[in-house]
Design an enzyme around this catalytic site. Sequence first.
Site, short mmCIF file in Angstrom:
data_model
loop_
_atom_site.label_atom_id
_atom_site.label_comp_id
_atom_site.label_asym_id
_atom_site.label_seq_id
_atom_site.Cartn_x
_atom_site.Cartn_y
_atom_site.Cartn_z
CB SER A 256 -0.92 0.01 1.22
OG SER A 256 -0.16 0.17 2.41
CG ASP A 257 1.47 5.69 -1.74
OD1 ASP A 257 2.51 5.84 -1.06
OD2 ASP A 257 1.23 6.36 -2.76
CE1 TYR A 258 5.41 8.25 4.86
CE2 TYR A 258 3.29 9.01 5.68
CZ TYR A 258 4.67 8.93 5.81
OH TYR A 258 5.29 9.53 6.87
CB ALA A 260 -2.94 3.64 1.31
#
Length: 726
Positions: A256-258, A260
Amino acid sequence: MTLAEKIGQLVQLTPGFFGSEYGDVITGPELNIDMESVDVWQTGSVLNLSGKATLDKLQTTYLEKSRLKIPLLFMNDMIYGYKNVFPIPLALAGSHDNQLLESIGAFLAQEAAADGVHVVFTLMLDVVRDPRWGRVMESPGEDVHTVAAYGQALVTGLQGNLSRDAKIDMRHVAACIKHYAAYGAVEAGREYTAADLSQFSLLNTYLPGYLAAVEAGVKLVMTAFTVVNGMPDSVDNWLLSEVLRKQAAFNGVVISDYNALNELITMGYSADDLAAAKAALTAGVDVDMMATIFANGLTKLVHQGAIDTTLIDQAVLRVLSLKNDLGLFENPYRGFDNTANEEEFTQLSQRAAVESSVLLKNTTAGLPLAEDSKIALVGPFAASPLTLGLWGSINADFSKVKTLKAALENGHHQFTYAKGYKMYDAHVVGTEMGGQFAKAEAEDLQTEAELAAEALAIAASADKIVLTIGEDFLQSGEAASKTNLHLAPAQVTLIKELHALGKPMIGIIYSGRPLILTDVEPYFDALLLVWFPGTNGGTAITDMLFGKATPSGKLAMSWPRSVGQIPIHYDSLPTGRPLTVHNANERFVSKYIDSPNTPLYPFGHGLTYGQDNITCEVTQVTYDQVSATILIQCAVTSETIAIEDVLQVYLQQPKQATVVLPTQKLVATKRLKQQKQHDVSIAIPLSALAYYDNQGSYHLDGGTYTFNVGLSSANILAHATVNVPK
């Protein structure tokens, strides 16, 4: 492995969680993270730690505390450079030089791997069509073919192989593509907002670039932290399980992104940590970056019997397989003495800057300059080391940056320099990100009036004016969405005042996004777009100014005439009431009443020295049914000088299609090296003719296809047709 040890492998944190001595580079919101169920010393990976000695120190401490001695993974936001920085991706994609891109990927990998980094978040493969969005600088642009080719070349360079199952050697790194999917379509170009797309658009435009990189063997995929078609990307079963895992057969790590997964709660999709954790893991996310949704939520879900533990085991296996592919179990202290010399980087980065710089406009009074020209060099970009773009500035060694002013001095050219105006937007410099970098330059105590007066004074006695203009590097990149894409008022005023002197004026544009130049373009005899050109940008620009090198980049993104045209892209769908030269004065056609439909500079545009003399003739078109390839052969000629350019092939809307397709679609490019005569063969895979209809069905139709061959989407030189059997 215990449950806590398994879940720990699925959690990624920044270095500060392991001790203040490791520091943190802030690339996202400040978070109050409370690790309830998993010890920090059980987590599996670290984000944005730099320096081989520091990485080794943390790895040593971690392994001492680890029961199973499973090494940490070190991942880094190395987007287009590390200590040494190349031009931004939006520039590099316009080179259409896959061999160059692969070499850049290999150099980036070598520099990162030598420093002990294992995974790089280099590949943003989001198609972008709205320059209000600051992150367009990280993308290969608006075109499907360009994005796919860029991604495949960089994956090969970074990882060093084309096999999905091969191990990564010591001089390469694992690559991660992002942001899956359609992050570049955020509404109104505003950062972190949702995208609402048709399935037709998603399948034909936004997904192919990511999937091409998966086909090339990329090891990781990062989900976007945004919503697409009502569903957050990080919990979209169709995108992750069906398309990525099943259809594309991706067996690597999904991260996942930061923050997210925590934002699933903020946006109202998940009620709490447990719901968010279950949804993300079930959809196919393996690693939770900078949140404790997995660390705390998965533990509770298992204790409640609310989740299938085989999903955790599968995710852990993928993470451990990645560590194994990197050879970490044999050597947790991955790295080596980097033998890459400065000369290698200098040659590669200067070539990259030349091949990605775009000559937007040129007249006989413009470029190239005569060697004995007496130049007034104006504008702060010419003397600033902070011309690397946002992400290139994080780890860069600014002492290595070759500015334009320094390059002119080293070349012993006749010039006088004046700053002319202040470089930074005060609102941007005052932000948290700005505070990390603005200190690299001394504060300017002169007023705008004083700076302009100095510029006018030196220009009055010069033969030609070279004016650097654009946006400072803090005005593009993440969290830098804008509604005003015009140059700053001080720049516009100075442009008009300098033009009034009656001297030929060359504009050098530094930017991370397309700008609105409609009002100022007439004041220039030449405009050279250098984007954010990287560590050796100044030297490359000097070579182009004096004709020692030929700017030969192409626009990977259209430059609009006004913000009102956005979103604008070359491959729009046709209308039943098209605007033509014959109906331009009629009302009921598809047009603006206050502006042309066309952009100021179209996709694929880019002049070169001597381009006006280029002719192109298609000599043969064949279809090879065995290899499923169409081969177009062309004779390209320059009557005067050797040319460096990019030949482009566009597919017209085929009449036999079952749906309406774009009026034109780029299917191939070929870089022409410095010659007067070129015999060019361009191979187009039959798959480039395929498409999905509005129900998601795949089509590859037989029939007659027309290809347009030219130097931009608006500069077509020749046509070819071929019949493909049904």
